[in-house]
Design a protein around this motif. Sequence first.
Motif, short mmCIF file in Angstrom:
data_model
loop_
_atom_site.label_atom_id
_atom_site.label_comp_id
_atom_site.label_asym_id
_atom_site.label_seq_id
_atom_site.Cartn_x
_atom_site.Cartn_y
_atom_site.Cartn_z
N UNK A 215 -10.90 -1.97 -15.97
CA UNK A 215 -11.11 -3.16 -16.49
C UNK A 215 -10.78 -3.25 -17.85
N UNK A 216 -10.78 -4.35 -18.69
CA UNK A 216 -10.23 -4.25 -19.85
C UNK A 216 -11.19 -3.62 -20.99
N UNK A 218 -12.88 -0.73 -19.97
CA UNK A 218 -12.76 0.55 -19.63
C UNK A 218 -13.44 0.97 -18.44
N UNK A 219 -14.16 0.11 -17.76
CA UNK A 219 -14.88 0.51 -16.63
C UNK A 219 -14.24 0.60 -15.37
N UNK A 220 -14.58 0.83 -14.22
CA UNK A 220 -14.01 0.94 -12.97
C UNK A 220 -13.63 -0.48 -12.26
N UNK A 221 -12.45 -0.78 -11.97
CA UNK A 221 -12.07 -1.89 -11.13
C UNK A 221 -12.00 -1.91 -9.88
N UNK A 222 -12.93 -2.45 -9.22
CA UNK A 222 -12.92 -2.01 -7.77
C UNK A 222 -11.74 -3.02 -7.00
N UNK A 223 -11.49 -4.09 -7.21
CA UNK A 223 -10.39 -4.75 -6.61
C UNK A 223 -9.00 -4.40 -6.97
N UNK A 224 -8.67 -3.79 -8.05
CA UNK A 224 -7.46 -2.79 -8.58
C UNK A 224 -7.50 -1.83 -7.69
N UNK A 225 -8.48 -0.99 -7.68
CA UNK A 225 -8.65 0.35 -6.90
C UNK A 225 -8.17 0.07 -5.47
N UNK A 226 -8.91 -1.12 -4.50
CA UNK A 226 -8.68 -1.37 -3.19
C UNK A 226 -7.03 -1.84 -3.14
N UNK A 227 -6.59 -2.48 -3.96
CA UNK A 227 -5.31 -2.98 -3.84
C UNK A 227 -4.30 -1.62 -3.92
N UNK A 228 -4.41 -0.78 -4.69
CA UNK A 228 -3.56 0.52 -4.67
C UNK A 228 -3.93 1.53 -3.56
N UNK A 229 -5.24 1.71 -3.30
CA UNK A 229 -5.54 2.50 -2.36
C UNK A 229 -5.24 2.46 -1.02
N UNK A 230 -4.83 1.13 -0.81
CA UNK A 230 -4.24 0.72 0.43
C UNK A 230 -2.77 0.86 0.59
N UNK A 231 -2.06 1.38 -0.41
CA UNK A 231 -0.65 1.62 -0.29
C UNK A 231 -0.32 2.79 0.87
#
Length: 543
Positions: A215-216, A218-231
């Motif tokens: 996140x802006x 500096x915390x963990x961003x669940x949505x951004x993680x989920x998007x990349x982890x699905x690759x």
Amino acid sequence: MRHVIFSYLIGIFVLTLGLALWLSGLWWLPLISGGLLCVGIYDSMQHRHSLLVNFPLIGRMRWIIEDFRPFFQQYLLETETSGRPISRMFRSIVYQRAKGSVDSVPFGTQVDTYKSGYEWIGHSLSALSVDEVDHNPRITIGGPDCKQPYSASILNVSAMSFGALSKNAVMALNKGAALGGFYQNTGEGGLTPYHLENGGDIVWQIGTGYFGCRTKDGNFNELAFQEKAALPAVKMIEIKLSQGAKPGHGGILPAHKNTPEIAEIRGVTAGEDVISPPTHKAFSTPVEMCHFIQKLRELSDGKPIGFKLALGRKSEFLAICKAMIETGITPDFITVDGGEGGTGAAPLEYSNSIGFPLREALAFIDDALVGFGVRDRIKLIASGKIITAFQVVKNLSLGADLCNSARGMMFAIGCVQSLSCNTNTCPTGVATQDPKLYKGLDVNHKSTRVATFHKKTILATVDILSSTGHGSTEQLNRTHIFRRVDQQTIMRYDELFPLIEPGSFINEETAPKRYQLHLKEACASTFKPANTLAEINHETQSV
């Protein structure tokens, strides 16, 4: 002394000026001598370096020699076994295997086999033919809660970020991984287009800066993680707790390597030092970490989730094990990084004197998992100065299931150990963001070398297995490695690191005595151990 130096400089200037007046073709001589005289005058008047005040001009030779010292030492002075941090002997074997050239040695070993610390593996009179051993040994990673287990090679590319490495280096390693059938760990710098361009398997490392899923603030961003982890290329996710080269210290990217492109990928400001926090914001206790592992497993649709750490205090890892028992949540793998591990940039004291070396850390973590009865659910990955087949076999015997190599893979793409990773001036284009330098690294050519180095090292590992009479790496254990402890004593690894009864740590009172102090210090609700004094068993003080 400076008066003598100025006498010579003035004399040379007068002489060259006279020659130029006499012979017009030599007009350039007084320009050079006059320039040197001006430099000498400047040196004598500046106040930063006393050496230059006392020895104008010629004192600059010190810095010139310092700059060239690593090259003189490496190419002219060091022996096959004396180079640091990686000896010429080991660098040479990587180059030879990567190029597919002759990798045998003539006339016998250059290693002192009678030196304390010398290690070897025992061969067997019941040796197997190489053809009887699997030439592509692989390990399946994924515990009972994993929906998408991954079949990994026993040797892979260790964590190295885009930023520490150039984009060409990242692409060469990834393409080599694709050609050779092994994975590349992204390092904490995040998942980048260069990790995805050539189709190699990826272990996405999530560090304390959460680069790539941040996140802006500096915390963990669940949505951004989920998007990349699905690759599809992302096969596993690794939470970085610490690394061997600078344990307890966040990752460091010097400002001169933090380009606008890297800053955009990481979500930081370009041109500034990027120093990751020493701890995670997403969790602060072992129990919370276990729940974070479960969250990542759910967000990634069941891909293997693990963590990487350098062992600091034994009780802190035991606290994590206690949290696994309390929550019923276990990682699918743990990467054990030794204190001898490499890095692009780290404070000297951290590289030299903080954290357990790999051998002791790996043995302890393997014992702890066995002692808590969870070893069969978790695969162990060893990382830290692993380059040759014997180093692979040694760590597999000690307790690892597979290994990662960073500097070995760097040598395969052309690293010459110039020791300039933290200066952005890497001459081979491996560890720099200077396009004039990294353009010299040909991705297609170097990727073939990475794959060839991996293939030949695996074949050498298989060769060792056959000589010891083992058909697979899973048959290796601590009884197979010997160590010369001193001039009178040789011990096997199972004598140096005695094996643990499964489940023996669950009841602290019946645990082996050498672990009881650490078990008493460990608590699943905090990483910070109680500081139990070794001699006064009942007296404690806060850490």
